[in-house]
Design a protein around this motif. Structure first.
Motif, PDB file in Angstrom:
ATOM      1  N   PRO A   9      29.810   0.745   7.766  1.00 12.94           N
ATOM      2  CA  PRO A   9      28.166   0.749   7.742  1.00 12.94           C
ATOM      3  C   PRO A   9      27.471   0.855   6.227  1.00 12.94           C
ATOM      4  CG  PRO A   9      29.327   2.001   9.609  1.00 12.94           C
ATOM      5  CD  PRO A   9      30.284   1.851   8.496  1.00 12.94           C
ATOM      6  N   LYS A  10      25.955   0.379   6.623  1.00 10.81           N
ATOM      7  CA  LYS A  10      25.986   0.604   5.481  1.00 10.81           C
ATOM      8  C   LYS A  10      26.350  -0.377   3.656  1.00 10.81           C
ATOM      9  CE  LYS A  10      22.052   2.591   5.293  1.00 10.81           C
ATOM     10  NZ  LYS A  10      20.809   2.212   6.152  1.00 10.81           N
ATOM     11  N   ALA A  11      26.138  -1.204   4.034  1.00 15.68           N
ATOM     12  CA  ALA A  11      27.357  -1.731   3.216  1.00 15.68           C
ATOM     13  C   ALA A  11      27.082  -3.474   3.238  1.00 15.68           C
ATOM     14  CB  ALA A  11      29.280  -1.500   3.183  1.00 15.68           C
ATOM     15  N   GLY A  12      25.541  -3.446   3.503  1.00 11.11           N
ATOM     16  CA  GLY A  12      24.576  -5.171   3.514  1.00 11.11           C
ATOM     17  C   GLY A  12      25.567  -6.063   4.622  1.00 11.11           C
ATOM     18  N   GLY A  39      30.782 -15.597  15.019  1.00 16.10           N
ATOM     19  CA  GLY A  39      31.059 -14.903  14.564  1.00 16.10           C
ATOM     20  C   GLY A  39      30.089 -13.697  15.151  1.00 16.10           C
ATOM     21  N   GLU A  40      30.993 -12.139  14.762  1.00 14.95           N
ATOM     22  CA  GLU A  40      29.670 -11.495  15.151  1.00 14.95           C
ATOM     23  C   GLU A  40      29.382  -9.811  13.521  1.00 14.95           C
ATOM     24  OE1 GLU A  40      30.046  -7.904  16.444  1.00 14.95           O
ATOM     25  OE2 GLU A  40      31.406  -8.696  17.802  1.00 14.95           O
ATOM     26  N   SER A  41      28.578  -8.945  14.000  1.00 18.77           N
ATOM     27  CA  SER A  41      29.130  -8.495  12.698  1.00 18.77           C
ATOM     28  C   SER A  41      28.944  -6.544  13.538  1.00 18.77           C
ATOM     29  CB  SER A  41      27.521  -8.459  12.385  1.00 18.77           C
ATOM     30  OG  SER A  41      27.918  -9.436  11.561  1.00 18.77           O
ATOM     31  N   THR A  42      29.660  -5.848  13.475  1.00 23.02           N
ATOM     32  CA  THR A  42      29.381  -4.682  14.030  1.00 23.02           C
ATOM     33  C   THR A  42      30.566  -4.083  13.326  1.00 23.02           C
ATOM     34  OG1 THR A  42      29.437  -4.744  16.446  1.00 23.02           O
ATOM     35  CG2 THR A  42      29.881  -2.887  15.990  1.00 23.02           C
ATOM     36  N   PRO A  43      29.245  -3.085  12.066  1.00 21.99           N
ATOM     37  CA  PRO A  43      30.479  -2.768  10.911  1.00 21.99           C
ATOM     38  C   PRO A  43      31.088  -1.233  11.375  1.00 21.99           C
ATOM     39  CG  PRO A  43      27.682  -2.055  10.999  1.00 21.99           C
ATOM     40  CD  PRO A  43      28.404  -2.863  12.038  1.00 21.99           C
ATOM     41  N   SER A  83      23.364   6.669   1.198  1.00 16.83           N
ATOM     42  CA  SER A  83      22.054   6.099   2.321  1.00 16.83           C
ATOM     43  C   SER A  83      22.035   6.409   3.514  1.00 16.83           C
ATOM     44  CB  SER A  83      23.427   4.293   1.746  1.00 16.83           C
ATOM     45  OG  SER A  83      21.722   3.213   2.831  1.00 16.83           O
ATOM     46  N   ASN A  84      23.253   6.551   4.954  1.00 18.77           N
ATOM     47  CA  ASN A  84      22.845   6.923   6.086  1.00 18.77           C
ATOM     48  C   ASN A  84      22.272   7.830   6.075  1.00 18.77           C
ATOM     49  OD1 ASN A  84      26.780   6.970   8.136  1.00 18.77           O
ATOM     50  ND2 ASN A  84      24.059   7.522   8.817  1.00 18.77           N
ATOM     51  N   TRP A  85      22.377   8.536   5.517  1.00 22.27           N
ATOM     52  CA  TRP A  85      21.826  10.071   5.873  1.00 22.27           C
ATOM     53  C   TRP A  85      20.212   9.862   5.067  1.00 22.27           C
ATOM     54  CZ3 TRP A  85      18.406  12.380   1.425  1.00 22.27           C
ATOM     55  CH2 TRP A  85      17.988  13.315   1.938  1.00 22.27           C
ATOM     56  N   THR A  86      20.825   8.830   3.894  1.00 25.36           N
ATOM     57  CA  THR A  86      18.403   8.538   4.127  1.00 25.36           C
ATOM     58  C   THR A  86      18.164   7.687   5.485  1.00 25.36           C
ATOM     59  OG1 THR A  86      19.407   8.290   1.312  1.00 25.36           O
ATOM     60  CG2 THR A  86      16.816   7.727   2.734  1.00 25.36           C
ATOM     61  N   HIS A  87      18.952   6.908   5.862  1.00 24.13           N
ATOM     62  CA  HIS A  87      18.137   6.612   6.975  1.00 24.13           C
ATOM     63  C   HIS A  87      17.851   7.561   7.902  1.00 24.13           C
ATOM     64  CE1 HIS A  87      18.735   2.378   9.802  1.00 24.13           C
ATOM     65  NE2 HIS A  87      18.760   4.043  10.870  1.00 24.13           N
ATOM     66  N   LEU A  88      18.732   8.574   8.824  1.00 28.23           N
ATOM     67  CA  LEU A  88      18.318   8.693   9.540  1.00 28.23           C
ATOM     68  C   LEU A  88      17.585   9.670   9.453  1.00 28.23           C
ATOM     69  CD1 LEU A  88      22.330   9.252  10.657  1.00 28.23           C
ATOM     70  CD2 LEU A  88      20.582   8.371  11.979  1.00 28.23           C
ATOM     71  N   TRP A  89      17.404  10.097   7.974  1.00 31.31           N
ATOM     72  CA  TRP A  89      16.352  11.319   7.724  1.00 31.31           C
ATOM     73  C   TRP A  89      14.791  10.500   8.066  1.00 31.31           C
ATOM     74  CZ3 TRP A  89      14.541  16.157   7.066  1.00 31.31           C
ATOM     75  CH2 TRP A  89      13.348  16.465   5.876  1.00 31.31           C
ATOM     76  N   SER A  90      14.705   9.903   6.886  1.00 31.87           N
ATOM     77  CA  SER A  90      13.332   8.126   7.372  1.00 31.87           C
ATOM     78  C   SER A  90      12.973   8.439   8.610  1.00 31.87           C
ATOM     79  CB  SER A  90      13.394   7.930   6.136  1.00 31.87           C
ATOM     80  OG  SER A  90      14.641   6.693   6.958  1.00 31.87           O
ATOM     81  N   ALA A  91      13.650   8.126   9.409  1.00 31.97           N
ATOM     82  CA  ALA A  91      13.869   7.532  10.969  1.00 31.97           C
ATOM     83  C   ALA A  91      13.193   9.183  11.854  1.00 31.97           C
ATOM     84  CB  ALA A  91      15.029   7.324  11.755  1.00 31.97           C
ATOM     85  N   GLY A  92      13.043  10.050  10.680  1.00 30.44           N
ATOM     86  CA  GLY A  92      12.994  11.546  12.001  1.00 30.44           C
ATOM     87  C   GLY A  92      14.028  12.409  12.506  1.00 30.44           C
ATOM     88  N   ALA A 152       8.303  -1.931  12.602  1.00 27.01           N
ATOM     89  CA  ALA A 152       7.069  -2.808  13.525  1.00 27.01           C
ATOM     90  C   ALA A 152       7.390  -3.503  13.607  1.00 27.01           C
ATOM     91  CB  ALA A 152       5.732  -2.626  13.344  1.00 27.01           C
ATOM     92  N   ARG A 153       7.913  -4.633  13.875  1.00 28.19           N
ATOM     93  CA  ARG A 153       8.970  -5.637  14.867  1.00 28.19           C
ATOM     94  C   ARG A 153       9.949  -5.702  15.553  1.00 28.19           C
ATOM     95  NH1 ARG A 153       8.937  -7.951   8.743  1.00 28.19           N
ATOM     96  NH2 ARG A 153      11.386  -8.257   8.848  1.00 28.19           N
ATOM     97  N   ASN A 154      10.775  -5.339  14.849  1.00 26.01           N
ATOM     98  CA  ASN A 154      11.717  -5.164  15.610  1.00 26.01           C
ATOM     99  C   ASN A 154      12.178  -4.124  16.686  1.00 26.01           C
ATOM    100  OD1 ASN A 154      12.643  -3.054  13.297  1.00 26.01           O
ATOM    101  ND2 ASN A 154      14.603  -4.713  12.533  1.00 26.01           N
ATOM    102  N   GLY A 155      11.071  -2.193  16.303  1.00 26.40           N
ATOM    103  CA  GLY A 155      11.300  -1.711  16.908  1.00 26.40           C
ATOM    104  C   GLY A 155      12.330  -0.589  16.683  1.00 26.40           C
ATOM    105  N   ARG A 156      13.119  -0.282  15.900  1.00 28.25           N
ATOM    106  CA  ARG A 156      14.623   0.621  15.038  1.00 28.25           C
ATOM    107  C   ARG A 156      14.788   0.233  14.099  1.00 28.25           C
ATOM    108  NH1 ARG A 156      19.647  -0.877  15.591  1.00 28.25           N
ATOM    109  NH2 ARG A 156      20.124  -3.266  16.271  1.00 28.25           N
ATOM    110  N   PRO A 157      15.040   1.263  13.284  1.00 28.99           N
ATOM    111  CA  PRO A 157      15.228   0.719  11.854  1.00 28.99           C
ATOM    112  C   PRO A 157      17.013  -0.041  11.999  1.00 28.99           C
ATOM    113  CG  PRO A 157      16.315   3.786  12.917  1.00 28.99           C
ATOM    114  CD  PRO A 157      15.442   3.077  13.784  1.00 28.99           C
ATOM    115  N   ARG A 158      17.305  -0.615  10.839  1.00 35.14           N
ATOM    116  CA  ARG A 158      18.319  -0.892  10.748  1.00 35.14           C
ATOM    117  C   ARG A 158      19.207   0.147  10.614  1.00 35.14           C
ATOM    118  NH1 ARG A 158      16.041  -5.679   8.813  1.00 35.14           N
ATOM    119  NH2 ARG A 158      17.858  -6.811   7.968  1.00 35.14           N
ATOM    120  N   GLY A 159      20.549   0.005  11.352  1.00 34.63           N
ATOM    121  CA  GLY A 159      22.094   0.598  11.239  1.00 34.63           C
ATOM    122  C   GLY A 159      22.784   0.073   9.873  1.00 34.63           C
ATOM    123  N   ALA A 160      22.512  -0.861   8.768  1.00 35.39           N
ATOM    124  CA  ALA A 160      23.489  -1.412   8.513  1.00 35.39           C
ATOM    125  C   ALA A 160      23.225  -1.614   6.899  1.00 35.39           C
ATOM    126  CB  ALA A 160      24.949  -2.536   8.903  1.00 35.39           C
TER     127      ALA A 160
END
Length: 326
Positions: free
Chosen positions: A12-15, A82-86, A120-129, A318-326
């Motif tokens: 996660p958070k590796a592109g 293929g699929e991508s689940t980090p 990056s992981n922490w920032t993602h969740l902090w910025s999402a509140g 605003a387009r996809n309704g949730r923060p990106r996880g990776a």
């Protein structure tokens, strides 16, 4: 319909979101319609409860087999699916489920400096509140308590970056020739070469895809009174409102938080130095497993940056309704 031929399994958070989009441009590769279905994370319905925001995440799991197979409908004849689940790399049970269901699967692993990944992981969740602690080092110190309380893996800032342990288990299940390991910085610095390496590993034509889409900067709201009030209201809404209204409220709050934020600030050396000891022994294991040098992960960073653009994260949400996880 068959199960996928290959999986992007971490970290996660590796592109991985950008990589998924890049691979989807290859005519011989068919990527799942949902980027991160999480199918192999459970044997049935996902759990409930957990930490802030986890209930929403669990509702996104594609856990029914028929729904999972439907993600690969419309694949052109002869194309690899293929699929991508980090989180598959981190979850040992998921590794075993993949081995039981698709023993011949090709597995792609992207490794990022674990301290930068945690930040990056922490920032993602902090910025999402969702993250209540405004300092990454103090938030990491809470990890054992959060794991014990059943918070979802995305809250495991340090554990997610212990790649040596994860790869050691993976190699006990799959032969190494079915696993491709490379660095996140390769996607950043030499994307065409990294994509050719992946295509060669999958057995499809190289030179077809040469660029990795740019990711957006994660906003970093200041720890203001407004941030605290909005974050608390978001976390409280999850326990009070039904799923539909709770999701709509969360999207509104997250958008407001991130529109007020500045781009993610780099770690200080003091913060980095405080987190490096959590990875030192695992980096040594990773080096023994791969024969590669990852010693730079235990030193000060010479530079920062990644697969990022300049559009505020709130616009993307605003387009996809949730923060990106990776």
């Amino acid at each position: 319909m068959p199960l996928p031929d290959f999986l992007v399994i971490g970290a996660p958070k590796a592109g991985t979101t950008a990589l998924h989009a890049a691979l989807a441009r290859h005519p011989r590769l068919h990527m799942s319609a949902v980027k991160e279905p999480k199918f192999f994370l459970t044997d049935g319905p996902p759990p409930t409860g957990g930490g802030p925001g986890d209930a929403r995440t669990y509702r996104e799991h594609v856990w029914r087999r028929e729904d999972y197979l439907a993600l690969f409908e419309g694949a052109p004849p002869g194309a690899l699916c293929g699929e991508s689940t980090p989180f598959y790399l981190y979850d040992r049970a998921a590794q075993r489920r993949i081995r039981a269901a698709i023993p011949g699967a090709r597995l792609i692993v992207v490794l990022r400096d674990p301290v930068e990944r945690a930040h990056s992981n922490w920032t993602h969740l902090w910025s999402a509140g969702l993250e209540p602690i405004g300092d990454v080092v103090r938030a990491c110190a809470e990890e054992p308590r959060r794991i014990a309380a059943g918070w979802a893996p995305f809250w495991h800032y340090l554990s997610l970056g212990r790649y040596g342990e994860q790869l050691e288990h993976l190699y006990s299940l799959f032969p190494r020739e079915q696993v491709l390991v490379f660095r996140y910085r390769d996607l950043v610095d030499t994307p065409a070469r990294a994509l050719d390496r992946i295509c060669a590993f999958l057995g499809v034509e190289t030179g077809v895809i040469t660029e990795v889409p740019r990711e957006n900067v994660t906003a970093h709201p200041d720890p203001s009174l407004t941030h605290r009030l909005l974050s608390r209201s978001l976390r409280a809404a999850e326990s009070i409102l039904p799923p539909g209204p709770a999701r709509a409220f969360a999207e509104s709050v997250e958008g407001r938080l991130q529109q007020r934020g500045r781009p993610r600030r780099p770690l200080t050396w003091e913060q980095r130095r405080a987190l490096i000891p959590a990875f030192a022994d695992d980096v040594a294991l990773l080096q023994r497993l791969t024969g590669e040098d990852f010693g730079d992960w235990l030193r000060p960073r010479e530079r920062s940056g990644g697969l990022v653009g300049t559009r505020p994260t709130g616009q993307r949400q605003a387009r996809n309704g949730r923060p990106r996880g990776a």
